[in-house]
Design an enzyme around this catalytic site. Structure first.
Site, PDB file in Angstrom:
ATOM      1  N   GLU A  27       0.807  -1.225   0.000  1.00 39.94           N
ATOM      2  CA  GLU A  27       0.000   0.000   0.000  1.00 39.94           C
ATOM      3  C   GLU A  27       0.839   1.273   0.000  1.00 39.94           C
ATOM      4  OE1 GLU A  27      -2.561  -0.652   3.418  1.00 39.94           O
ATOM      5  OE2 GLU A  27      -4.074  -1.600   2.146  1.00 39.94           O
ATOM      6  N   GLU A  84      -9.851  -4.728   9.621  1.00 40.71           N
ATOM      7  CA  GLU A  84      -8.744  -3.766   9.582  1.00 40.71           C
ATOM      8  C   GLU A  84      -7.776  -4.099   8.448  1.00 40.71           C
ATOM      9  OE1 GLU A  84      -6.323  -0.538  10.503  1.00 40.71           O
ATOM     10  OE2 GLU A  84      -8.343  -0.966  11.208  1.00 40.71           O
ATOM     11  N   GLY A  94      -4.769 -15.926  -6.281  1.00 41.31           N
ATOM     12  CA  GLY A  94      -5.399 -16.663  -7.359  1.00 41.31           C
ATOM     13  C   GLY A  94      -5.934 -18.021  -6.934  1.00 41.31           C
ATOM     14  N   GLY A  96      -8.233 -18.289  -4.356  1.00 42.46           N
ATOM     15  CA  GLY A  96      -9.487 -18.103  -3.636  1.00 42.46           C
ATOM     16  C   GLY A  96      -9.318 -17.854  -2.145  1.00 42.46           C
ATOM     17  N   ILE A  97      -8.108 -17.540  -1.713  1.00 40.84           N
ATOM     18  CA  ILE A  97      -7.839 -17.368  -0.289  1.00 40.84           C
ATOM     19  C   ILE A  97      -8.521 -16.116   0.262  1.00 40.84           C
ATOM     20  CG2 ILE A  97      -6.020 -17.017   1.438  1.00 40.84           C
ATOM     21  CD1 ILE A  97      -4.225 -18.782  -0.427  1.00 40.84           C
ATOM     22  N   THR A  99     -11.162 -14.613  -0.891  1.00 40.27           N
ATOM     23  CA  THR A  99     -12.604 -14.890  -0.872  1.00 40.27           C
ATOM     24  C   THR A  99     -12.952 -15.773   0.311  1.00 40.27           C
ATOM     25  OG1 THR A  99     -12.732 -14.693  -3.278  1.00 40.27           O
ATOM     26  CG2 THR A  99     -14.528 -15.865  -2.180  1.00 40.27           C
ATOM     27  N   ASN A 125      -6.509   1.360  -5.235  1.00 41.91           N
ATOM     28  CA  ASN A 125      -6.290  -0.085  -5.259  1.00 41.91           C
ATOM     29  C   ASN A 125      -7.368  -0.785  -6.094  1.00 41.91           C
ATOM     30  OD1 ASN A 125      -5.657  -2.747  -4.735  1.00 41.91           O
ATOM     31  ND2 ASN A 125      -5.366  -2.439  -2.540  1.00 41.91           N
ATOM     32  N   TYR A 132     -13.742  -6.608  -4.139  1.00 44.76           N
ATOM     33  CA  TYR A 132     -14.825  -6.311  -3.192  1.00 44.76           C
ATOM     34  C   TYR A 132     -16.169  -6.174  -3.902  1.00 44.76           C
ATOM     35  CZ  TYR A 132     -11.102  -5.607   0.212  1.00 44.76           C
ATOM     36  OH  TYR A 132     -10.025  -5.780   1.034  1.00 44.76           O
TER      37      TYR A 132
END
Length: 159
Positions: A27, A84, A94, A96-97, A99, A125, A132
């Site tokens: 970030e 947070e 890639g 699915g972690i 999710t 981002n 999201y």
């Protein structure tokens, strides 16, 4: 390939801090990280934890984490869950972690009868914003985040 999500353990404070630093570097905010291992140990694993962490493991290797805490909505009249930090190491993306971590926290909200699940995301981002939206999140554009820190916080407290 197998994915497991579990609560973080006290001996993983250094791992959690490494995830925080990796996220901050992504970030472009690494210069703002002041947290130390002792802070993680105290606030996540002390006598009265105020924050919580779930670790995602891919084939037994630490792949990512979600650090969260409870908030409260006076309008809804019940607690909610505030995410947070959510982070998955690049080598594990890639799969699915992210999710799975979000679903894990959503299930906690439903099971505990929490009123909402929310978080912030940096405006630039785009990958996170797309992710999201894909899971049904909606932006809260009518709200502006306010913050008081450092000298301004000290001054406000002294008045």
């Amino acid at each position: 390939m197998s994915l497991a999500i579990r609560p973080a353990r006290p001996e993983e404070a250094a791992l959690i801090l490494s995830f925080v630093r990796e996220l901050a570097e992504y970030e472009k905010l690494l210069h703002e990280v002041e947290a130390e291992i002792g802070d993680i140990e105290r606030d996540l694993f002390g006598a009265a934890p105020k924050a919580f962490c779930d670790i995602a493991e891919w084939n037994g290797a630490p792949a990512g984490f979600a650090l969260w805490f409870y908030n409260y909505s006076t309008f809804r009249g019940r607690h909610g869950l505030y995410l947070e930090d959510l982070y998955v190491r690049p080598a594990f993306r890639g799969n699915g972690i992210a999710t799975a971590l979000m679903k894990h926290l959503a299930k906690r909200c439903v099971t505990e009868g929490l009123g909402r699940f929310e978080w912030w995301v940096l405006n630039w981002n785009e990958p996170a914003l797309r992710f999201y939206r894909s899971i049904g999140a909606a932006p809260m554009d009518e709200w502006t985040v306010q913050r008081v820190t450092g000298d301004a916080l000290e001054k406000l407290a002294a008045e």
